[in-house]
Design a protein around this motif. Structure first.
Motif, short mmCIF file in Angstrom:
data_model
loop_
_atom_site.label_atom_id
_atom_site.label_comp_id
_atom_site.label_asym_id
_atom_site.label_seq_id
_atom_site.Cartn_x
_atom_site.Cartn_y
_atom_site.Cartn_z
N ALA A 142 6.61 -11.37 55.39
CA ALA A 142 7.72 -11.07 54.48
C ALA A 142 8.31 -9.71 54.80
CB ALA A 142 7.20 -11.11 53.04
N ALA A 143 7.45 -8.72 55.00
CA ALA A 143 7.94 -7.35 55.26
C ALA A 143 8.77 -7.30 56.53
CB ALA A 143 6.75 -6.39 55.35
N VAL A 144 8.27 -7.93 57.58
CA VAL A 144 8.96 -7.83 58.86
C VAL A 144 10.29 -8.59 58.82
CG1 VAL A 144 8.05 -9.81 60.20
CG2 VAL A 144 8.29 -7.59 61.27
N LEU A 145 10.32 -9.70 58.12
CA LEU A 145 11.58 -10.46 58.00
C LEU A 145 12.60 -9.68 57.17
CD1 LEU A 145 10.23 -14.09 57.46
CD2 LEU A 145 11.72 -13.34 59.33
N LEU A 146 12.14 -9.15 56.04
CA LEU A 146 13.09 -8.44 55.18
C LEU A 146 13.65 -7.20 55.88
CD1 LEU A 146 11.25 -8.68 51.73
CD2 LEU A 146 13.31 -9.89 52.44
N PHE A 147 12.79 -6.49 56.61
CA PHE A 147 13.22 -5.23 57.22
C PHE A 147 14.02 -5.46 58.51
CE2 PHE A 147 12.65 -1.31 59.69
CZ PHE A 147 13.05 -0.37 58.76
N TYR A 148 13.49 -6.26 59.40
CA TYR A 148 14.11 -6.38 60.72
C TYR A 148 15.15 -7.49 60.82
CZ TYR A 148 10.57 -3.15 62.35
OH TYR A 148 9.79 -2.03 62.51
N ARG A 149 15.03 -8.51 59.98
CA ARG A 149 16.01 -9.60 60.07
C ARG A 149 17.08 -9.50 58.99
NH1 ARG A 149 17.45 -14.58 61.79
NH2 ARG A 149 17.97 -16.16 60.26
N ASP A 151 17.75 -6.79 57.03
CA ASP A 151 18.34 -5.45 56.86
C ASP A 151 18.10 -4.81 55.51
OD1 ASP A 151 19.36 -5.30 59.46
OD2 ASP A 151 21.11 -6.49 58.89
N LEU A 152 16.97 -5.09 54.91
CA LEU A 152 16.62 -4.34 53.71
C LEU A 152 15.99 -3.02 54.16
CD1 LEU A 152 17.16 -7.05 52.28
CD2 LEU A 152 15.18 -6.60 50.84
N SER A 153 16.19 -1.98 53.37
CA SER A 153 15.56 -0.70 53.70
C SER A 153 14.07 -0.78 53.38
CB SER A 153 16.20 0.42 52.88
OG SER A 153 15.86 0.25 51.51
N ALA A 154 13.31 0.21 53.88
CA ALA A 154 11.87 0.22 53.59
C ALA A 154 11.64 0.30 52.08
CB ALA A 154 11.21 1.40 54.30
N LEU B 12 14.60 -11.25 65.96
CA LEU B 12 14.51 -11.90 64.64
C LEU B 12 15.89 -12.31 64.13
CD1 LEU B 12 11.78 -9.74 62.88
CD2 LEU B 12 11.55 -12.04 63.77
N GLN B 13 16.88 -11.48 64.42
CA GLN B 13 18.21 -11.80 63.91
C GLN B 13 18.85 -12.95 64.68
OE1 GLN B 13 20.38 -8.12 63.55
NE2 GLN B 13 18.99 -7.37 61.97
#
Lengths: 188, 192
Positions: A142-149, A151-154, B12-13
């Protein structure tokens, strides 16, 4: 003079929050545009957590209903709120269906490219990444998808996953190492 | 420590998200469809009536099916298969589940339905599918989990018979419902 959204070109980049305000002012096209902007990606995210696209769609529909009911409060980005709602609903479902196990891992293939050779290569690359993602523990995925895919901030990832900043960084760091290792092994 | 990773972001994108079958007007329609309280109560009463009256004798496949398709009710069948060593064996009413074999449930319906599947055993009833609310299915054959089937194991691992009941209603709140059931005998998980 207020211009109805239907008269605004599709290419016009209105903020999500402006679209929501327009919809709350009675313009259905604004809601539709918000949906078009986020729903498919949200469903993709939920599908990668749940492994079930039909359920993922349901969760996304529910999140937009909550949005339309005025549950969002302007304390952060609307987009981050949508991911938070979908994430928490997905995790809730995962916990309650722990008596289920997957028989196999399949992913609906994307539409083929015009160029068959590049399509095959792209599919293979994507399959490797999807497979690697599924090897990550749920929270790291979940973390890696939200952050890297997505574009949510940390900080937004931390809000969505109920984690501290340090925990987010730790999970992202671990997930990156794992993904790198898995993808390098695939040599793609 | 920097979290930036352009290569990972790019990979990923580049992934594809499956197309949606749901659209914005359908979601907006849900907002305008706030039902008065008595309609869900009527629907619940219809389900109870269907359960009380509709569940009956098994058909040739061992599936209980009395009353299905009659009086506007959907005709539905509960399906169960056990998968072992790559082969799939349909399970009929009263069948023993082979040890360690994952069991996948499905349904066949002659029209669009809202449906739920429950397990009734010594410890009471538990919802099998969906995890919450009701599942929806168009006419045809459907398996829990779709393209990536899900296998079910009872929460209570003890050996014994459990009854699986599927309840299916037409898509409307007041549409008629039908019910079918299937008994499966689960093996002792500790048996050699």
């Amino acid at each position: 003079m207020v211009i109805p959204l239907r008269d605004v070109p599709e290419t016009a980049e209105l903020e999500d929050e402006a679209l929501l305000a327009a919809w709350q002012g009675g313009d259905d096209a604004a809601f539709d545009r918000l949906w078009q902007r986020h729903a498919r990606a949200l469903a993709g995210y939920a599908t990668r957590l749940l492994g079930d696209h039909a359920q993922a769609e349901e969760l996304v529909g529910d999140a937009f209903v909550l949005l339309a009911e005025g549950r969002w409060r302007p304390r952060g980005r609307l987009k981050a709120w949508l991911y938070t709602v979908v994430h928490r609903s997905a995790v809730d479902r995962l916990r309650r269906r722990s008596r289920w196990t997957r028989l196999q891992r399949l992913w609906r293939p994307p539409e083929p490219d015009q160029d068959p050779e590049s399509s095959v290569l792209r599919l293979a690359r994507h399959a490797a990444v999807e497979d690697a993602l599924q090897h990550l523990p749920e929270e790291h995925r979940a973390a890696v998808l939200l952050f890297y895919r997505h574009d949510l901030s940390a900080a937004e990832v931390g809000d969505a996953l109920s984690l501290t900043d340090q925990q987010v960084r730790s999970k992202l760091s671990y997930a990156r190492r794992q993904l790198r290792s898995l993808l390098d092994a695939e040599a793609l | 420590m920097s979290l930036e990773d352009p290569d990972l972001s790019r990979r990923l994108q580049a992934l594809d998200d499956p197309p949606l079958s749901l659209d914005a007007p359908a979601v907006r329609a849900r907002l305008g469809r706030r039902r008065p309280l008595w309609r869900p109560l009527l629907a619940a009463a219809a389900v109870l009536l269907a359960v009380g009256v509709g569940v009956g004798l098994g058909d040739e496949a061992g599936l209980r099916a009395r009353g299905l398709g009659a009086e506007g009710r959907p005709a539905v069948r509960l399906l169960a298969i056990a998968e072992r060593d790559g082969t799939r064996r349909p399970l009929a009413d009263g069948d023993r589940v082979p040890p360690e074999a994952p069991v996948v449930f499905g349904l066949v319906t002659d029209r669009p339905v809202r449906w739920t599947l429950d397990e009734e055993g010594p410890g009471g009833a538990v919802r099998v599918w969906p995890v919450e609310g009701e599942a929806r299915a168009d006419a045809g054959e459907h398996w829990v989990g779709g393209d990536r089937p899900l296998a079910w194991r009872p929460e209570d691992p003890s050996a014994g018979t459990r009854r699986y009941v599927i309840r299916a209603c037409g898509p409307g709140a007041d549409d008629p419902c039908a019910s079918t059931a299937l008994h499966l005998q689960w093996p002792d998980p500790d048996a050699p």
